[in-house]
Design a protein around this motif. Sequence first.
Motif, PDB file in Angstrom:
ATOM      1  N   GLY A  50       0.816  -1.207   0.000  1.00  9.11           N
ATOM      2  CA  GLY A  50       0.000   0.000   0.000  1.00  9.11           C
ATOM      3  C   GLY A  50       0.847   1.254   0.000  1.00  9.11           C
ATOM      4  N   LEU A  51       1.951   1.216   0.727  1.00  8.57           N
ATOM      5  CA  LEU A  51       2.860   2.355   0.744  1.00  8.57           C
ATOM      6  C   LEU A  51       3.491   2.572  -0.619  1.00  8.57           C
ATOM      7  N   ARG A  52       3.902   1.500  -1.267  1.00  8.26           N
ATOM      8  CA  ARG A  52       4.518   1.637  -2.584  1.00  8.26           C
ATOM      9  C   ARG A  52       3.529   2.179  -3.601  1.00  8.26           C
ATOM     10  N   GLU A  53       2.284   1.748  -3.493  1.00  7.62           N
ATOM     11  CA  GLU A  53       1.268   2.179  -4.451  1.00  7.62           C
ATOM     12  C   GLU A  53       0.907   3.649  -4.255  1.00  7.62           C
ATOM     13  N   ASN A  54       0.969   4.121  -3.009  1.00  2.82           N
ATOM     14  CA  ASN A  54       0.569   5.499  -2.699  1.00  2.82           C
ATOM     15  C   ASN A  54       1.725   6.281  -2.069  1.00  2.82           C
ATOM     16  N   GLU A  55       2.928   6.025  -2.562  1.00  2.00           N
ATOM     17  CA  GLU A  55       4.127   6.538  -1.917  1.00  2.00           C
ATOM     18  C   GLU A  55       4.116   8.062  -1.783  1.00  2.00           C
ATOM     19  N   ILE A  56       3.829   8.762  -2.869  1.00  2.00           N
ATOM     20  CA  ILE A  56       3.890  10.219  -2.844  1.00  2.00           C
ATOM     21  C   ILE A  56       2.851  10.794  -1.890  1.00  2.00           C
ATOM     22  N   SER A  57       1.633  10.265  -1.926  1.00  2.00           N
ATOM     23  CA  SER A  57       0.578  10.764  -1.039  1.00  2.00           C
ATOM     24  C   SER A  57       0.948  10.561   0.426  1.00  2.00           C
ATOM     25  N   VAL A  58       1.471   9.371   0.765  1.00  2.00           N
ATOM     26  CA  VAL A  58       1.834   9.085   2.152  1.00  2.00           C
ATOM     27  C   VAL A  58       2.983   9.983   2.609  1.00  2.00           C
ATOM     28  N   LEU A  59       3.963  10.202   1.739  1.00  2.00           N
ATOM     29  CA  LEU A  59       5.089  11.065   2.100  1.00  2.00           C
ATOM     30  C   LEU A  59       4.641  12.506   2.312  1.00  2.00           C
ATOM     31  N   PHE A  60       3.721  12.979   1.474  1.00  2.00           N
ATOM     32  CA  PHE A  60       3.184  14.322   1.679  1.00  2.00           C
ATOM     33  C   PHE A  60       2.474  14.420   3.026  1.00  2.00           C
ATOM     34  N   LEU A  61       1.701  13.397   3.376  1.00  2.00           N
ATOM     35  CA  LEU A  61       0.987  13.411   4.650  1.00  2.00           C
ATOM     36  C   LEU A  61       1.948  13.457   5.826  1.00  2.00           C
ATOM     37  N   LEU A  62       3.054  12.721   5.734  1.00  2.00           N
ATOM     38  CA  LEU A  62       4.045  12.740   6.807  1.00  2.00           C
ATOM     39  C   LEU A  62       4.597  14.146   7.029  1.00  2.00           C
ATOM     40  N   ARG A  63       4.717  14.912   5.947  1.00  2.00           N
ATOM     41  CA  ARG A  63       5.238  16.276   6.056  1.00  2.00           C
ATOM     42  C   ARG A  63       4.166  17.264   6.501  1.00  2.00           C
ATOM     43  N   LEU A  64       2.946  17.060   6.076  1.00  2.00           N
ATOM     44  CA  LEU A  64       1.905  18.055   6.315  1.00  2.00           C
ATOM     45  C   LEU A  64       1.233  17.922   7.662  1.00  2.00           C
ATOM     46  N   VAL A  65       1.104  16.683   8.185  1.00  2.00           N
ATOM     47  CA  VAL A  65       0.410  16.484   9.460  1.00  2.00           C
ATOM     48  C   VAL A  65       1.291  17.029  10.583  1.00  2.00           C
ATOM     49  N   PRO A  66       0.816  18.021  11.349  1.00  2.00           N
ATOM     50  CA  PRO A  66       1.667  18.668  12.345  1.00  2.00           C
ATOM     51  C   PRO A  66       2.125  17.757  13.482  1.00  2.00           C
ATOM     52  N   VAL A  67       1.435  16.625  13.700  1.00  2.00           N
ATOM     53  CA  VAL A  67       1.779  15.775  14.850  1.00  2.00           C
ATOM     54  C   VAL A  67       2.937  14.830  14.543  1.00  2.00           C
ATOM     55  N   VAL A  68       3.361  14.726  13.291  1.00  2.00           N
ATOM     56  CA  VAL A  68       4.466  13.822  12.935  1.00  2.00           C
ATOM     57  C   VAL A  68       5.794  14.559  13.123  1.00  2.00           C
ATOM     58  N   PRO A  69       6.647  14.121  14.057  1.00  2.00           N
ATOM     59  CA  PRO A  69       7.941  14.791  14.260  1.00  2.00           C
ATOM     60  C   PRO A  69       8.770  14.766  12.979  1.00  2.00           C
ATOM     61  N   PHE A  70       9.539  15.825  12.773  1.00  2.00           N
ATOM     62  CA  PHE A  70      10.308  15.956  11.548  1.00  2.00           C
ATOM     63  C   PHE A  70      11.315  14.827  11.390  1.00  2.00           C
ATOM     64  N   PHE A  71      11.978  14.440  12.495  1.00  2.00           N
ATOM     65  CA  PHE A  71      12.982  13.380  12.389  1.00  2.00           C
ATOM     66  C   PHE A  71      12.334  12.051  12.029  1.00  2.00           C
ATOM     67  N   ALA A  72      11.112  11.819  12.514  1.00  2.00           N
ATOM     68  CA  ALA A  72      10.405  10.573  12.186  1.00  2.00           C
ATOM     69  C   ALA A  72      10.050  10.536  10.707  1.00  2.00           C
ATOM     70  N   ALA A  73       9.644  11.691  10.167  1.00  2.00           N
ATOM     71  CA  ALA A  73       9.311  11.761   8.749  1.00  2.00           C
ATOM     72  C   ALA A  73      10.545  11.615   7.862  1.00  2.00           C
ATOM     73  N   ASN A  74      11.736  11.765   8.448  1.00  4.93           N
ATOM     74  CA  ASN A  74      12.977  11.533   7.707  1.00  4.93           C
ATOM     75  C   ASN A  74      13.397  10.074   7.756  1.00  4.93           C
ATOM     76  N   LEU A  75      13.193   9.433   8.899  1.00  4.20           N
ATOM     77  CA  LEU A  75      13.692   8.069   9.104  1.00  4.20           C
ATOM     78  C   LEU A  75      12.749   7.001   8.572  1.00  4.20           C
ATOM     79  N   ILE A  76      11.459   7.146   8.825  1.00  2.10           N
ATOM     80  CA  ILE A  76      10.496   6.105   8.437  1.00  2.10           C
ATOM     81  C   ILE A  76      10.566   5.792   6.943  1.00  2.10           C
ATOM     82  N   PRO A  77      10.544   6.802   6.051  1.00  6.63           N
ATOM     83  CA  PRO A  77      10.631   6.480   4.617  1.00  6.63           C
ATOM     84  C   PRO A  77      11.899   5.727   4.243  1.00  6.63           C
TER      85      PRO A  77
END
Length: 243
Positions: free
Chosen positions: A139-166
Amino acid sequence: MAHPEDSKTRLDWRRMLPLIVIVVVATLVFILFRDQLSWQSLAENREALNAWRDANYSLMSVLFVLCYIVIVAFSLPGALAATLTGGFLFGIYPGVIYNIVAASTGAVLIFLAARLGLGNYLSSKLDSSSGSVRSMRDGLRENEISVLFLLRLVPVVPFFAANLIPALVGVRLRNFIMTTVLGIIPGTAVYTWVGTGLGEVIESGATPNLGIIWQREILGPLLALCALALLPIVIKAIRRRKD
């Protein structure tokens, strides 16, 4: 002779060296200098920083961007203070440009370090898994760009987590860079703007409103962008159900 794919299915401690260095440095800096990586420290040194900027503007710009890159690349706790500093020292423009370039570059560096150390190994494990774990990965591979955008846009996701998880789930570097640069623009612009008014805030003895991003006028557009990022996922789910 070992097959090239074998390196992806085994942990290589030599490849993990950059990630280990990042963890060690981040831990040491957090313990020793966490009080210096704050807006309070900026308030105490504002006059010296302004004077040095006025005398050495170009050099100050380069040093600021480099310091911000180091903060993000090593996942140090001063990223928000650095964003405020960019606005405080350079104004909304070019401060927001400096902040976006520095934050994006630092994010890419830690992404590459994490992928080099653990990304290939974990990605191969996910590829060989089954059931819900495999479905999540697909599911992540199929919607990779959308999920990555959400990680950046959702204020509750820490910046370092949005760097490491992908990095740890094996997303494409190209998509990571694109969504990082575009995805951090709204939040970075808001906090750079807050930074432009730090001089007056400090003079009045008050504290900056770091919770401004939760105000209706700011949060509303961010949630609208999140909904826009979710739209391709929703459309694909509807089409799949119709089929």
